[in-house]
Design an enzyme around this catalytic site. Structure first.
Site, PDB file in Angstrom:
ATOM      1  N   MET A   1      -4.367  -5.612   1.252  1.00  0.00           N
ATOM      2  CA  MET A   1      -4.995  -5.101   0.025  1.00  0.00           C
ATOM      3  C   MET A   1      -5.046  -6.190  -1.059  1.00  0.00           C
ATOM      4  O   MET A   1      -6.106  -6.463  -1.614  1.00  0.00           O
ATOM      5  CB  MET A   1      -4.181  -3.883  -0.447  1.00  0.00           C
ATOM      6  N   LEU A   2      -3.911  -6.819  -1.332  1.00  0.00           N
ATOM      7  CA  LEU A   2      -3.896  -7.897  -2.317  1.00  0.00           C
ATOM      8  C   LEU A   2      -4.572  -9.149  -1.766  1.00  0.00           C
ATOM      9  O   LEU A   2      -5.299  -9.845  -2.478  1.00  0.00           O
ATOM     10  CB  LEU A   2      -2.446  -8.220  -2.721  1.00  0.00           C
TER      11      LEU A   2
ATOM     12  N   LYS B   1      12.867  -7.639   0.425  1.00  0.00           N
ATOM     13  CA  LYS B   1      12.033  -8.411  -0.506  1.00  0.00           C
ATOM     14  C   LYS B   1      12.909  -9.323  -1.370  1.00  0.00           C
ATOM     15  O   LYS B   1      12.515 -10.436  -1.716  1.00  0.00           O
ATOM     16  CB  LYS B   1      11.208  -7.471  -1.388  1.00  0.00           C
TER      17      LYS B   1
ATOM     18  N   THR C   1       8.477  -7.543  -5.719  1.00  0.00           N
ATOM     19  CA  THR C   1       8.337  -6.139  -6.124  1.00  0.00           C
ATOM     20  C   THR C   1       9.390  -5.689  -7.145  1.00  0.00           C
ATOM     21  O   THR C   1      10.504  -6.230  -7.178  1.00  0.00           O
ATOM     22  CB  THR C   1       8.469  -5.251  -4.852  1.00  0.00           C
TER      23      THR C   1
ATOM     24  N   ALA D   1       3.362  -8.972   4.176  1.00  0.00           N
ATOM     25  CA  ALA D   1       4.653  -8.290   4.089  1.00  0.00           C
ATOM     26  C   ALA D   1       4.628  -7.052   4.964  1.00  0.00           C
ATOM     27  O   ALA D   1       3.560  -6.597   5.378  1.00  0.00           O
ATOM     28  CB  ALA D   1       4.939  -7.886   2.638  1.00  0.00           C
TER      29      ALA D   1
ATOM     30  N   TYR E   1      13.593  -1.902   2.133  1.00  0.00           N
ATOM     31  CA  TYR E   1      12.440  -2.673   1.675  1.00  0.00           C
ATOM     32  C   TYR E   1      12.836  -3.575   0.494  1.00  0.00           C
ATOM     33  O   TYR E   1      12.555  -4.774   0.493  1.00  0.00           O
ATOM     34  CB  TYR E   1      11.314  -1.714   1.267  1.00  0.00           C
TER      35      TYR E   1
HETATM   36  N1  LIG Z   1       1.539  -2.051  -2.312  1.00  0.00           N
HETATM   37  C1  LIG Z   1       2.335  -1.993  -3.384  1.00  0.00           C
HETATM   38  O1  LIG Z   1       2.377  -0.984  -4.106  1.00  0.00           O
HETATM   39  C2  LIG Z   1       3.200  -3.176  -3.736  1.00  0.00           C
HETATM   40  C3  LIG Z   1       4.043  -3.071  -4.862  1.00  0.00           C
HETATM   41  C4  LIG Z   1       4.821  -4.183  -5.208  1.00  0.00           C
HETATM   42  C5  LIG Z   1       4.769  -5.341  -4.465  1.00  0.00           C
HETATM   43  N2  LIG Z   1       3.963  -5.401  -3.363  1.00  0.00           N
HETATM   44  C6  LIG Z   1       3.910  -6.650  -2.613  1.00  0.00           C
HETATM   45  O2  LIG Z   1       2.596  -7.172  -2.732  1.00  0.00           O
HETATM   46  C7  LIG Z   1       2.265  -7.899  -1.549  1.00  0.00           C
HETATM   47  C8  LIG Z   1       0.929  -7.413  -1.002  1.00  0.00           C
HETATM   48  O3  LIG Z   1       1.036  -6.031  -0.709  1.00  0.00           O
HETATM   49  P1  LIG Z   1      -0.183  -5.211  -0.088  1.00  0.00           P
HETATM   50  O4  LIG Z   1       0.045  -3.788  -0.466  1.00  0.00           O
HETATM   51  O5  LIG Z   1      -1.461  -5.897  -0.393  1.00  0.00           O
HETATM   52  O6  LIG Z   1       0.157  -5.356   1.465  1.00  0.00           O
HETATM   53  P2  LIG Z   1      -0.682  -4.872   2.754  1.00  0.00           P
HETATM   54  O7  LIG Z   1      -1.995  -4.293   2.337  1.00  0.00           O
HETATM   55  O8  LIG Z   1       0.250  -4.068   3.583  1.00  0.00           O
HETATM   56  O9  LIG Z   1      -0.995  -6.260   3.475  1.00  0.00           O
HETATM   57  C9  LIG Z   1      -0.006  -7.014   4.102  1.00  0.00           C
HETATM   58  C10 LIG Z   1      -0.674  -7.914   5.108  1.00  0.00           C
HETATM   59  O10 LIG Z   1       0.357  -8.660   5.771  1.00  0.00           O
HETATM   60  C11 LIG Z   1       0.076  -8.647   7.158  1.00  0.00           C
HETATM   61  N3  LIG Z   1       1.281  -8.883   7.942  1.00  0.00           N
HETATM   62  C12 LIG Z   1       2.253  -8.004   8.287  1.00  0.00           C
HETATM   63  N4  LIG Z   1       3.173  -8.595   9.051  1.00  0.00           N
HETATM   64  C13 LIG Z   1       2.788  -9.889   9.215  1.00  0.00           C
HETATM   65  C14 LIG Z   1       3.314 -10.992   9.930  1.00  0.00           C
HETATM   66  N5  LIG Z   1       4.435 -10.901  10.662  1.00  0.00           N
HETATM   67  N6  LIG Z   1       2.646 -12.167   9.880  1.00  0.00           N
HETATM   68  C15 LIG Z   1       1.497 -12.281   9.165  1.00  0.00           C
HETATM   69  N7  LIG Z   1       0.948 -11.262   8.471  1.00  0.00           N
HETATM   70  C16 LIG Z   1       1.584 -10.078   8.506  1.00  0.00           C
HETATM   71  C17 LIG Z   1      -0.496  -7.257   7.402  1.00  0.00           C
HETATM   72  O11 LIG Z   1      -1.157  -7.207   8.655  1.00  0.00           O
HETATM   73  P3  LIG Z   1      -1.203  -5.791   9.453  1.00  0.00           P
HETATM   74  O12 LIG Z   1      -1.924  -4.831   8.537  1.00  0.00           O
HETATM   75  O13 LIG Z   1      -1.956  -6.133  10.689  1.00  0.00           O
HETATM   76  O14 LIG Z   1       0.226  -5.406   9.673  1.00  0.00           O
HETATM   77  C18 LIG Z   1      -1.441  -7.136   6.197  1.00  0.00           C
HETATM   78  O15 LIG Z   1      -2.692  -7.720   6.436  1.00  0.00           O
HETATM   79  C19 LIG Z   1       3.449  -7.729  -0.605  1.00  0.00           C
HETATM   80  O16 LIG Z   1       4.311  -8.827  -0.762  1.00  0.00           O
HETATM   81  C20 LIG Z   1       4.155  -6.489  -1.131  1.00  0.00           C
HETATM   82  O17 LIG Z   1       5.515  -6.482  -0.806  1.00  0.00           O
HETATM   83  C21 LIG Z   1       3.175  -4.348  -2.986  1.00  0.00           C
END
Ligand SMILES: NC(=O)c1ccc[n+]([C@@H]2O[C@H](COP(=O)([O-])OP(=O)(O)OC[C@H]3O[C@@H](n4cnc5c(N)ncnc54)[C@H](OP(=O)(O)O)[C@@H]3O)[C@@H](O)[C@H]2O)c1
Length: 276
Positions: free
Chosen positions: A10-11, A125, A97, A56, A121
């Site tokens: 997503m990000l 992190k 996070t 992540a 989680y």
């Molecule tokens: N979402 C929130 O509300 C939130 C809040 C605070 C902080 N964050 C942080 O913001 C960042 C981005 O979050 P997001 O929500 O955009 O995440 P996301 O949509 O879940 O995207 C994460 C990406 O990482 C990939 N991934 C997973 N395991 C992997 C691996 N072993 N090697 C390489 N790539 C891998 C996933 O692939 P697959 O889909 O194929 O698994 C996916 O494309 C993360 O660090 C998260 O912890 C998120």
């Protein structure tokens, strides 16, 4: 060149749009951050100036029952990225996070406040933050409550449920700042352009409860759904969440001159954009 790891997330998608200059994106299966060989191969081949890690394991409740995988992806994976980026003289930008905090402070968290994760989680992190420091040239950007057009998120869940029900119960006792991934990507771009290092907080300004956020989503979408209060205890999810985890973003404003817009303005833009 800036290498975005987790570019299909997503990000990651919005980072690919927002970062200026040459940007290259990688994700599974072309890179697996749980393998040092995989990370080193990609980083040595692409020789980036900056590595931004948006990859992540983000299923907060799933992490509780898969703690090993959580630690591998969110903890160890960041160590591999730090070591590989250091090898080629690149900066590492790690996204983290508000869940590294316990939510008990009662006022917005500053970058140097003591962490105290409540969940697997959050712990994983926090391990990632520590491991990012294997590269002395690191930037850690903590954010919260993300939504964006390229991923599953709370806004989309609420809009889907609104199509199925005319009454919903949503949590009232967790307070945070809903943050649009486009605004977070802009904050990261500004931090990188200002060559900032260390820890920064970045979230849309203002704060609310999940219940308030749901109300705003329905109001801005012209939907009339009856919203009932639900407590965190009643919801009873596997992972514990911080109750009050807003992030003080004044360091971002002071050092990078960027003040993310109010969360409700961001929501309006998102809703307009997703309609097309
Ligand atoms: N979402 C929130 O509300 C939130 C809040 C605070 C902080 N964050 C942080 O913001 C960042 C981005 O979050 P997001 O929500 O955009 O995440 P996301 O949509 O879940 O995207 C994460 C990406 O990482 C990939 N991934 C997973 N395991 C992997 C691996 N072993 N090697 C390489 N790539 C891998 C996933 O692939 P697959 O889909 O194929 O698994 C996916 O494309 C993360 O660090 C998260 O912890 C998120």
């Amino acid at each position: 060149m800036i290498l975005v790891v987790g570019a299909n997330g997503m990000l990651g998608h919005d980072l690919m749009q927002e970062l200026n200059g040459a940007v290259q994106g990688v994700d599974l299966p072309d890179i697996d951050i749980t393998s040092f060989e995989s990370v080193l191969e990609v980083v040595e081949r692409t020789k980036p100036r900056i590595v931004v890690n948006a990859a992540a394991y983000t299923d907060v409740d799933g992490c509780e029952s898969n703690s090993e995988l959580a630690m591998q992806v969110n903890g160890e994976g960041v160590a591999f990225l730090a070591m590989a980026s250091r090898t080629v003289g690149a900066k590492l930008v790690q996204v983290s996070t508000d869940y590294v905090f316990d939510g008990g402070k009662g006022s917005p968290y500053l970058e140097d406040d003591a962490p105290g994760p409540l969940s697997v989680y959050g712990e994983s992190k926090l391990a990632g933050e520590m491991n990012a420091k294997f590269n002395p040239d690191h930037l850690i950007v903590r954010t919260q409550w993300l939504y964006g057009v390229h991923g599953k998120n709370f806004v989309e869940t609420m809009l889907r449920l609104a199509g199925e029900k005319n009454e919903l119960a949503v949590v009232v006792d967790q307070i945070g700042s809903p943050t649009w991934t486009v605004d977070l990507a802009r904050a990261i771009r500004e931090l990188v352009e200002h060559d900032c290092t260390g820890i920064y907080h970045a979230a849309n300004s203002g704060f609310c409860s999940w219940n308030d956020f749901a109300g705003a989503i329905f109001e801005e979408s012209g939907l009339s759904i009856r919203l009932n209060p639900l407590t965190t205890e009643q919801l009873n999810r596997p992972a514990r969440r911080p109750l009050y985890s807003t992030l003080d973003c004044s360091k971002l404003a002071a050092d990078a001159g960027f003040v993310p817009q109010p969360w409700r303005e961001a929501l309006k833009q998102y809703l307009k954009l997703r309609k097309g």
